[in-house]
Design an enzyme around this catalytic site. Sequence first.
Site, PDB file in Angstrom:
ATOM      1  N   ASP A   1       0.862  -1.182   0.000  1.00  0.00           N
ATOM      2  CA  ASP A   1       0.000   0.000   0.000  1.00  0.00           C
ATOM      3  C   ASP A   1       0.901   1.236   0.000  1.00  0.00           C
ATOM      4  OD1 ASP A   1       0.971   0.258   2.546  1.00  0.00           O
ATOM      5  OD2 ASP A   1      -0.935  -0.102   3.552  1.00  0.00           O
TER       6      ASP A   1
ATOM      7  N   CYS B   1      -7.773 -28.064   6.399  1.00  0.00           N
ATOM      8  CA  CYS B   1      -6.511 -27.420   6.785  1.00  0.00           C
ATOM      9  C   CYS B   1      -5.788 -28.229   7.859  1.00  0.00           C
ATOM     10  CB  CYS B   1      -6.758 -25.986   7.253  1.00  0.00           C
ATOM     11  SG  CYS B   1      -7.290 -25.833   8.975  1.00  0.00           S
TER      12      CYS B   1
ATOM     13  N   GLY C   1      -0.451   5.780   3.034  1.00  0.00           N
ATOM     14  CA  GLY C   1      -1.385   6.859   3.334  1.00  0.00           C
ATOM     15  C   GLY C   1      -2.427   6.482   4.375  1.00  0.00           C
TER      16      GLY C   1
ATOM     17  N   ASP D   1      -3.198   8.218  -1.716  1.00  0.00           N
ATOM     18  CA  ASP D   1      -4.530   8.813  -1.841  1.00  0.00           C
ATOM     19  C   ASP D   1      -4.946   9.383  -0.493  1.00  0.00           C
ATOM     20  OD1 ASP D   1      -4.683   6.322  -0.626  1.00  0.00           O
ATOM     21  OD2 ASP D   1      -6.702   5.917  -1.324  1.00  0.00           O
TER      22      ASP D   1
END
Length: 393
Positions: free
Chosen positions: A85, A325, A88, A139
């Site tokens: 990312d 799992c 921000g 952003d």
Amino acid sequence: MTGTDGRARLGEMATPHGPVQTPAFMPVGTQGAVKAMLPRDLIEVGAEIILANTYHLYLRPGDERIARHGGLHRFIGWDRPILTDSGGYQAFSLGERRTIDERGITFQSHLDGSEHLLTPEKATDIQANLGSDIAMVLDECLGYPATRDEAAASMERTLRWEARCRRRFLELRDEGGEPASRPGGDHGALPRRGPEGVGGQAQFGIVQGGTHIDIRVASAQATVELGFEAYAVGGLSVGEPPSLMYETIGETTPFLPEDRPRYLMGAGTPVDLVEAVALGVDLFDCVMPTRNARNGQLFTSDGRLNIKNARYSDDPGPADPRCGCYTCRNFSRAYLRHLFVAGEIAAATLNTLHNLTFYLDTMKRIREAISFSSLDQLKEDYRRVFSRRPVNS
Ligand SMILES: [Zn+2]
């Protein structure tokens, strides 16, 4: 794209570290590790791509240090794709410890109080140093609710920041394309050429505009005009009702190019995944499966289950009888409850293994449903199971 079902799309996203089958879910590895997981666990649960947080890695251990160690993939021992990312969102989340102006976000480190200015250019440089496969633009993250004027002003600023990010990204690419940190050998991963044909990092633009549809549409059109490798829908899953989130997504995706992945940032619940895929979204990330696992909440084919509940003290069955799992194959609810109550580290590991398996299996079921044109049925199933109250809580 290799198939569709209504607006849902089946596809494959090419990255320098191999392909990703979409729709896909990205486990969140905030500080260069998915909490309680080792990379070998992530491979076992079927993760093809993970997300790492630029804000955290920039502050500690530092993007330049990671670059000196051969880039993020080599540093963290993960040779599959990574999306970073922009930093921000975390900087915004600091509240009083940050201010925003046209230059960028000025914030105080949550670690030592030092002051930093995160500009669009700097966010781009940091991610180039990290050498992620996919970088995000900086952003402005608007809270919910926001007025029309607030949403419009914020969206306009995001657009200006996106243009600066793109300019910087193209400069870096032209300067030799690869930042100094680019790992040379890449652990033998076969470089695959992305849609832009440069074999390097891709940069995604972000659509903003709150829940104001016309502002969203303007944002989508202008962001596409800037020309990114792909596009994200940001600023949702921030407290608005799910129906409003779905409406906003549904009104936005038609304005994004059909041949590029669409990434819904920070969502969501299992139902959100199925609903958003049906609206044309291809890529997701969320801390929910990992964070809830550490709090003892398991996602199962019968809905949510709180393992700390006393009624599981003598339950010999697996967390989810329909899950294959490692946790469900080997351990009882009674043991998982014991580990949780005793505060054992293994509780976090076993619960996270299960929850990530549930999320990644959900994506697999979604992809199968698209190929069989049965996504509507899957959507109904998930709505029904997860509208129930958490099992026995
Ligand atoms: Zn399981």
